[in-house]
Write an enzyme that holds these catalytic residues in place. Structure first.
Site, PDB file in Angstrom:
ATOM      1  N   HIS A  63      41.530  30.165  36.089  1.00  0.00           N
ATOM      2  CA  HIS A  63      40.288  30.700  35.505  1.00  0.00           C
ATOM      3  C   HIS A  63      40.537  31.931  34.635  1.00  0.00           C
ATOM      4  CE1 HIS A  63      40.473  33.556  38.875  1.00  0.00           C
ATOM      5  NE2 HIS A  63      40.753  32.518  39.628  1.00  0.00           N
ATOM      6  N   HIS A  92      44.046  41.072  33.205  1.00  0.00           N
ATOM      7  CA  HIS A  92      43.701  39.696  32.856  1.00  0.00           C
ATOM      8  C   HIS A  92      42.615  39.724  31.787  1.00  0.00           C
ATOM      9  CE1 HIS A  92      40.726  40.890  35.857  1.00  0.00           C
ATOM     10  NE2 HIS A  92      39.911  40.131  35.136  1.00  0.00           N
ATOM     11  N   HIS A  94      39.094  37.672  29.673  1.00  0.00           N
ATOM     12  CA  HIS A  94      37.965  36.735  29.609  1.00  0.00           C
ATOM     13  C   HIS A  94      37.696  36.519  28.123  1.00  0.00           C
ATOM     14  CE1 HIS A  94      36.871  37.643  33.900  1.00  0.00           C
ATOM     15  NE2 HIS A  94      37.448  38.791  33.576  1.00  0.00           N
ATOM     16  N   GLU A 104      32.459  39.876  28.965  1.00  0.00           N
ATOM     17  CA  GLU A 104      31.594  39.875  30.162  1.00  0.00           C
ATOM     18  C   GLU A 104      30.503  40.935  30.003  1.00  0.00           C
ATOM     19  OE1 GLU A 104      34.321  39.513  33.800  1.00  0.00           O
ATOM     20  OE2 GLU A 104      33.233  37.632  33.498  1.00  0.00           O
ATOM     21  N   HIS A 117      40.629  43.291  31.277  1.00  0.00           N
ATOM     22  CA  HIS A 117      40.395  44.090  32.489  1.00  0.00           C
ATOM     23  C   HIS A 117      41.713  44.566  33.093  1.00  0.00           C
ATOM     24  CE1 HIS A 117      36.287  41.919  33.111  1.00  0.00           C
ATOM     25  NE2 HIS A 117      36.197  42.947  32.278  1.00  0.00           N
ATOM     26  N   THR A 200      33.674  40.338  38.939  1.00  0.00           N
ATOM     27  CA  THR A 200      32.817  39.453  38.139  1.00  0.00           C
ATOM     28  C   THR A 200      33.103  37.973  38.424  1.00  0.00           C
ATOM     29  OG1 THR A 200      34.378  39.316  36.291  1.00  0.00           O
ATOM     30  CG2 THR A 200      32.749  41.117  36.250  1.00  0.00           C
ATOM     31  N   THR A 201      33.995  37.727  39.396  1.00  0.00           N
ATOM     32  CA  THR A 201      34.225  36.354  39.863  1.00  0.00           C
ATOM     33  C   THR A 201      34.191  36.389  41.391  1.00  0.00           C
ATOM     34  OG1 THR A 201      36.619  36.475  40.245  1.00  0.00           O
ATOM     35  CG2 THR A 201      35.893  36.041  37.978  1.00  0.00           C
TER      36      THR A 201
HETATM   37  N1  LIG Z   1      37.028  40.169  36.548  1.00  0.00           N
HETATM   38  S1  LIG Z   1      37.313  41.314  37.626  1.00  0.00           S
HETATM   39  O1  LIG Z   1      38.195  42.321  37.069  1.00  0.00           O
HETATM   40  O2  LIG Z   1      36.025  41.811  38.152  1.00  0.00           O
HETATM   41  C1  LIG Z   1      38.164  40.622  39.003  1.00  0.00           C
HETATM   42  C2  LIG Z   1      37.577  39.584  39.677  1.00  0.00           C
HETATM   43  C3  LIG Z   1      38.232  39.028  40.805  1.00  0.00           C
HETATM   44  C4  LIG Z   1      39.467  39.531  41.200  1.00  0.00           C
HETATM   45  N2  LIG Z   1      40.157  39.037  42.305  1.00  0.00           N
HETATM   46  C5  LIG Z   1      39.580  38.058  43.182  1.00  0.00           C
HETATM   47  C6  LIG Z   1      39.858  38.443  44.591  1.00  0.00           C
HETATM   48  C7  LIG Z   1      39.884  39.692  45.102  1.00  0.00           C
HETATM   49  C8  LIG Z   1      40.132  39.555  46.441  1.00  0.00           C
HETATM   50  C9  LIG Z   1      40.263  38.212  46.678  1.00  0.00           C
HETATM   51  O3  LIG Z   1      40.077  37.546  45.534  1.00  0.00           O
HETATM   52  C10 LIG Z   1      40.045  40.574  40.494  1.00  0.00           C
HETATM   53  N3  LIG Z   1      41.338  41.101  40.899  1.00  0.00           N
HETATM   54  O4  LIG Z   1      41.959  40.537  41.783  1.00  0.00           O
HETATM   55  O5  LIG Z   1      41.764  42.097  40.329  1.00  0.00           O
HETATM   56  C11 LIG Z   1      39.396  41.133  39.385  1.00  0.00           C
HETATM   57 ZN   LIG Z   2      37.952  40.295  34.827  1.00  0.00          ZN
END
Ligand SMILES: NS(=O)(=O)c1ccc(NCc2ccco2)c([N+](=O)[O-])c1
Ligand SMILES: [Zn+2]
Length: 258
Positions: A63, A92, A94, A104, A117, A200-201
């Site tokens: 994803h 990562h 988006h 986002e 991000h 955000t996921t």
């Molecule tokens: N788009 S974001 O920066 O908000 C974001 C979203 C999910 C996750 N991880 C999903 C997760 C966390 C714990 C178990 O699985 C991450 N991350 O891991 O940095 C970052």
């Molecule tokens: Zn992100």
């Protein structure tokens, strides 16, 4: 339910079934409405100190595409709205399938073609996972950078050049140890929006201090096209891997700029 994604049958409107917090009051992303933000003169500059990683992977997790070191190396973020030191975890992206969508966060309803991000975790926790589960908005600090199409981004080129090697979900490649992550960041980390939000996921945990920079980074059209060649776990283009904006409820968005 099929594993979560961004398609009609498993996208953001479905996530609440496995993650009821999806309908919480501190969800991300949001639309950053300049008429409703409040300047905070107490916000200090941010300092990111990134040390080159000798053992990092660039991977397609189905994803997103993600730069992930195998362990910490002292790369850290301090200052701004943060009370303590945060350890770098991963970065990562988006993005969208065309230049009118992909980010986002939005600014006065405008989407950028992509958003980068940089994820950090509160160093008072023993690990990243503990920080996610630590409760409250200080577990993680995520720097958000909008990407717009313009000049080639030389600092991101070592990463965008690796994209063809991680075209398919579940693939990864080792990142050359001379990759200079610090060079991606603007020289001074000023002019940002900050607010309390969530991942955000899924799991959508409400553990994030969001710091979104006003000034977009530029990437070339070719670099944007590289992202759009990435395939998700259903064999479709990964573009569109962004969550729509969530209600602000009674949160304040502060700015470090007038
Ligand atoms: N788009 S974001 O920066 O908000 C974001 C979203 C999910 C996750 N991880 C999903 C997760 C966390 C714990 C178990 O699985 C991450 N991350 O891991 O940095 C970052
Ligand atoms: Zn992100």
């Amino acid at each position: 339910m099929a594993p979560w994604g961004y398609e009609k049958d498993n996208g953001p409107a479905h996530w609440h079934k496995d993650c009821p917090i999806a309908n919480g009051k501190n969800q991300s992303p949001i639309d950053l409405i300049n008429g409703e933000v409040k300047y905070d003169s107490g916000l200090k500059p941010l300092t990111a100190k990134y040390v080159p990683f000798s053992d990092a992977k660039f991977l397609n997790n189905g994803h997103s595409v993600q730069f992930q070191p195998s362990a910490g190396n002292g790369s850290e973020l301090t200052g701004g709205p943060l009370a303590v030191k945060y350890n770098f975890e991963q970065f990562h992206f988006h993005w969208g399938n065309n230049d009118t969508e992909g980010s986002e966060h939005r600014v006065d309803g405008k989407m950028y073609p992509a958003e980068l991000h940089f994820v950090h975790w509160n160093s008072t926790n023993p690990s990243f996972k503990d920080a996610v589960g630590s409760g409250g908005p200080n577990g993680l600090a995520v720097l958000g950078f909008f990407l717009k199409v313009g000049a080639e981004n030389a600092a991101l080129k070592p990463i965008t050049d690796l994209i063809p090697k991680v075209k398919d979900a579940g693939t990864s490649v080792t990142v050359p140890s001379n990759f200079d992550m610090q060079a991606i960041l603007p020289a001074t980390l000023t002019d940002y929006y900050t607010y309390d939000g969530s991942l955000t996921t899924p799991p959508l945990a409400e553990c994030v201090k969001w710091i979104v920079f006003k000034q977009p980074l530029e990437v070339s059209a070719a670099q944007m096209e590289a992202f759009r060649s990435v395939i998700n776990r259903d064999g479709k283009p990964m573009g569109g891997n962004y969550r729509p904006p969530c209600p602000l409820h009674d949160r304040a968005v502060k700015t470090s700029f007038k």
